[in-house]
Scaffold this motif. Structure first.
Motif, PDB file in Angstrom:
ATOM      1  N   HIS A  83      -7.439  24.476  28.985  1.00 47.90           N
ATOM      2  CA  HIS A  83      -7.551  25.929  28.919  1.00 47.90           C
ATOM      3  C   HIS A  83      -8.991  26.329  28.586  1.00 47.90           C
ATOM      4  CE1 HIS A  83      -3.443  26.782  29.544  1.00 47.90           C
ATOM      5  NE2 HIS A  83      -2.991  26.408  28.360  1.00 47.90           N
ATOM      6  N   ASN A  84      -9.369  27.500  29.045  1.00 51.09           N
ATOM      7  CA  ASN A  84     -10.625  28.113  28.632  1.00 51.09           C
ATOM      8  C   ASN A  84     -10.310  29.191  27.608  1.00 51.09           C
ATOM      9  OD1 ASN A  84     -12.368  26.645  30.423  1.00 51.09           O
ATOM     10  ND2 ASN A  84     -11.574  27.893  32.104  1.00 51.09           N
ATOM     11  N   ALA A  85     -10.877  29.068  26.435  1.00 51.01           N
ATOM     12  CA  ALA A  85     -10.607  30.034  25.375  1.00 51.01           C
ATOM     13  C   ALA A  85     -11.259  31.373  25.694  1.00 51.01           C
ATOM     14  CB  ALA A  85     -11.139  29.510  24.047  1.00 51.01           C
ATOM     15  N   PRO A  86     -10.652  32.487  25.249  1.00 50.60           N
ATOM     16  CA  PRO A  86     -11.247  33.801  25.492  1.00 50.60           C
ATOM     17  C   PRO A  86     -12.529  34.030  24.711  1.00 50.60           C
ATOM     18  CG  PRO A  86      -9.283  33.982  24.125  1.00 50.60           C
ATOM     19  CD  PRO A  86      -9.342  32.576  24.599  1.00 50.60           C
ATOM     20  N   LEU A  87     -12.786  33.198  23.715  1.00 52.68           N
ATOM     21  CA  LEU A  87     -14.054  33.248  22.981  1.00 52.68           C
ATOM     22  C   LEU A  87     -14.291  31.883  22.362  1.00 52.68           C
ATOM     23  CD1 LEU A  87     -12.880  33.447  19.874  1.00 52.68           C
ATOM     24  CD2 LEU A  87     -12.832  35.877  20.351  1.00 52.68           C
ATOM     25  N   THR A  88     -15.520  31.659  21.909  1.00 50.15           N
ATOM     26  CA  THR A  88     -15.895  30.360  21.353  1.00 50.15           C
ATOM     27  C   THR A  88     -16.459  30.553  19.956  1.00 50.15           C
ATOM     28  OG1 THR A  88     -16.451  29.648  23.600  1.00 50.15           O
ATOM     29  CG2 THR A  88     -17.171  28.225  21.804  1.00 50.15           C
ATOM     30  N   PRO A  89     -15.602  30.710  18.957  1.00 51.31           N
ATOM     31  CA  PRO A  89     -16.086  30.923  17.594  1.00 51.31           C
ATOM     32  C   PRO A  89     -16.665  29.653  16.988  1.00 51.31           C
ATOM     33  CG  PRO A  89     -13.705  30.773  17.628  1.00 51.31           C
ATOM     34  CD  PRO A  89     -14.145  30.735  19.049  1.00 51.31           C
ATOM     35  N   THR A  90     -17.542  29.825  16.036  1.00 49.06           N
ATOM     36  CA  THR A  90     -18.088  28.692  15.308  1.00 49.06           C
ATOM     37  C   THR A  90     -17.158  28.328  14.148  1.00 49.06           C
ATOM     38  OG1 THR A  90     -19.326  30.046  13.730  1.00 49.06           O
ATOM     39  CG2 THR A  90     -20.414  29.505  15.827  1.00 49.06           C
ATOM     40  N   TYR A  91     -17.440  27.205  13.524  1.00 50.19           N
ATOM     41  CA  TYR A  91     -16.656  26.800  12.360  1.00 50.19           C
ATOM     42  C   TYR A  91     -16.811  27.816  11.235  1.00 50.19           C
ATOM     43  CZ  TYR A  91     -14.610  23.716   8.822  1.00 50.19           C
ATOM     44  OH  TYR A  91     -13.807  23.182   7.835  1.00 50.19           O
ATOM     45  N   VAL A  92     -18.010  28.350  11.081  1.00 50.68           N
ATOM     46  CA  VAL A  92     -18.234  29.380  10.058  1.00 50.68           C
ATOM     47  C   VAL A  92     -17.414  30.629  10.383  1.00 50.68           C
ATOM     48  CG1 VAL A  92     -19.961  30.929   9.038  1.00 50.68           C
ATOM     49  CG2 VAL A  92     -20.506  28.514   9.423  1.00 50.68           C
ATOM     50  N   ASP A  93     -17.360  31.000  11.661  1.00 49.19           N
ATOM     51  CA  ASP A  93     -16.516  32.126  12.072  1.00 49.19           C
ATOM     52  C   ASP A  93     -15.062  31.884  11.674  1.00 49.19           C
ATOM     53  OD1 ASP A  93     -18.662  33.439  13.301  1.00 49.19           O
ATOM     54  OD2 ASP A  93     -18.247  32.518  15.260  1.00 49.19           O
ATOM     55  N   ALA A  94     -14.610  30.651  11.884  1.00 52.55           N
ATOM     56  CA  ALA A  94     -13.221  30.325  11.582  1.00 52.55           C
ATOM     57  C   ALA A  94     -12.944  30.372  10.083  1.00 52.55           C
ATOM     58  CB  ALA A  94     -12.882  28.944  12.139  1.00 52.55           C
ATOM     59  N   LEU A  95     -13.885  29.887   9.289  1.00 57.22           N
ATOM     60  CA  LEU A  95     -13.724  29.974   7.835  1.00 57.22           C
ATOM     61  C   LEU A  95     -13.651  31.428   7.385  1.00 57.22           C
ATOM     62  CD1 LEU A  95     -16.231  27.238   6.604  1.00 57.22           C
ATOM     63  CD2 LEU A  95     -13.732  27.109   6.549  1.00 57.22           C
ATOM     64  N   GLU A  96     -14.467  32.258   7.991  1.00 56.79           N
ATOM     65  CA  GLU A  96     -14.468  33.676   7.645  1.00 56.79           C
ATOM     66  C   GLU A  96     -13.162  34.333   8.066  1.00 56.79           C
ATOM     67  OE1 GLU A  96     -15.167  37.958   8.243  1.00 56.79           O
ATOM     68  OE2 GLU A  96     -14.946  36.504   9.870  1.00 56.79           O
ATOM     69  N   ALA A  97     -12.643  33.957   9.238  1.00 48.49           N
ATOM     70  CA  ALA A  97     -11.376  34.515   9.703  1.00 48.49           C
ATOM     71  C   ALA A  97     -10.231  34.109   8.788  1.00 48.49           C
ATOM     72  CB  ALA A  97     -11.091  34.058  11.128  1.00 48.49           C
ATOM     73  N   ALA A  98     -10.285  32.886   8.264  1.00 50.90           N
ATOM     74  CA  ALA A  98      -9.225  32.415   7.372  1.00 50.90           C
ATOM     75  C   ALA A  98      -9.082  33.302   6.144  1.00 50.90           C
ATOM     76  CB  ALA A  98      -9.489  30.966   6.967  1.00 50.90           C
ATOM     77  N   GLN A  99     -10.198  33.925   5.733  1.00 54.01           N
ATOM     78  CA  GLN A  99     -10.137  34.833   4.584  1.00 54.01           C
ATOM     79  C   GLN A  99      -9.369  36.108   4.911  1.00 54.01           C
ATOM     80  OE1 GLN A  99     -11.271  33.787   1.554  1.00 54.01           O
ATOM     81  NE2 GLN A  99     -11.540  31.898   2.737  1.00 54.01           N
ATOM     82  N   ARG A 100      -9.163  36.371   6.201  1.00 56.26           N
ATOM     83  CA  ARG A 100      -8.407  37.549   6.625  1.00 56.26           C
ATOM     84  C   ARG A 100      -6.978  37.181   7.033  1.00 56.26           C
ATOM     85  NH1 ARG A 100     -13.058  38.033   9.611  1.00 56.26           N
ATOM     86  NH2 ARG A 100     -11.945  37.738  11.600  1.00 56.26           N
ATOM     87  N   HIS A 101      -6.523  36.034   6.606  1.00 54.26           N
ATOM     88  CA  HIS A 101      -5.159  35.624   6.946  1.00 54.26           C
ATOM     89  C   HIS A 101      -4.194  36.752   6.582  1.00 54.26           C
ATOM     90  CE1 HIS A 101      -1.793  33.008   7.737  1.00 54.26           C
ATOM     91  NE2 HIS A 101      -1.324  33.150   6.501  1.00 54.26           N
ATOM     92  N   PRO A 102      -3.420  37.252   7.547  1.00 52.64           N
ATOM     93  CA  PRO A 102      -2.627  38.459   7.315  1.00 52.64           C
ATOM     94  C   PRO A 102      -1.453  38.276   6.366  1.00 52.64           C
ATOM     95  CG  PRO A 102      -2.161  37.550   9.485  1.00 52.64           C
ATOM     96  CD  PRO A 102      -3.313  36.782   8.941  1.00 52.64           C
TER      97      PRO A 102
END
Length: 246
Positions: free
Chosen positions: A78-97
């Motif tokens: 699959h081709n992902a709709p975006l290519t986040p970095t590991y830092v992006d992912a760590l930051e997103a984890a802080q917004r876990h709903p």
């Protein structure tokens, strides 16, 4: 007859195996790249019987009842709709709903934000595409064998991050009914990865999603397709719901 036993700590629901990990273990039976249909919650710490069928397929049984089927399938990417970095992912984890919310998967070995010794694939929405979930993935010792992340853990990450994002605001519970995955290469124990999941279609009670695991260079390590099924009203059992997936 081959038998499989899934360790009791590898749970998704509190009393059942995490769907992706179970599927990844079943995929070994047919060579790795596979389509797994989960017909019932997969029990933990019991012997599961494997019955080989035609065309390389197999059925997994418990107490004489089929709980899952697995069949080989062709590799895909699959081709992902975006290519986040590991830092992006760590930051997103802080917004876990679901931070601070008790729900049926609150203690999941893969995605729980509070589970001691979990895999830590804690997802959050992307700031760029709010219907896309992203999560960090890095191996810890319990999930490593021979210097590499155990393949079924990649299946687990593909599964959790693919949860339908549109169900999160209402906290609607859904379970994995079918998972197809292909792993392109082994993942070294010291790699930092990003899991990305997005929705592809929605039915009445079913939701089809896709996901990938990316390495630090943004290359695809693994790809998955899932079908999620919403829990039926409280009068129905989870088992009956999973059996209804098509």
């Amino acid at each position: 007859m081959t038998r499989i036993r899934i360790a009791p700590h590898l749970n998704g629901l509190v009393d059942a195996a995490q769907g992706g990990i179970a599927s990844g273990l079943f995929a070994r039976i047919v060579g790795g790249t596979a389509r797994v249909r989960l017909m019932k919650p997969v029990p933990l710490d019991v012997d599961l019987d494997v019955r080989k069928g035609r065309g390389g397929a197999a059925a997994i049984e418990h107490d004489g009842s089929v709980i899952a089927t697995v069949e080989p399938t062709a590799p895909f990417r699959h081709n992902a709709p975006l290519t986040p970095t590991y830092v992006d992912a760590l930051e997103a984890a802080q917004r876990h709903p679901l931070h601070g919310v008790r729900h049926p998967f609150a203690d999941c070995i893969v995605c729980s934000p509070t589970r001691p010794g979990g895999l830590g694939v804690v997802f959050g929405t992307s700031r760029l595409l709010p219907d896309v979930l992203i999560a960090p993935l890095s191996a810890s010792t319990p999930f490593v064998a021979d210097g590499a992340l155990r393949p079924e853990m990649l299946w687990g990450a593909l599964d959790c991050v693919s949860f339908p994002a549109d169900l999160l605001p209402s906290r609607t519970v859904a379970v994995t009914g079918q998972l197809t995955a292909h792993i392109e290469r082994a993942v070294a124990a010291d790699e930092r990865l990003v899991a990305v999941g997005w929705q592809t279609s929605t039915g009445t009670r079913s939701h089809r999603t896709a996901s990938v695991v990316l390495d630090e260079a943004g290359r695809v390590v693994a790809s998955g397709d899932m079908t999620w099924v919403e829990f039926a009203p409280p009068t129905a059992t989870a088992t009956a719901l999973v059996q209804s997936v098509v």
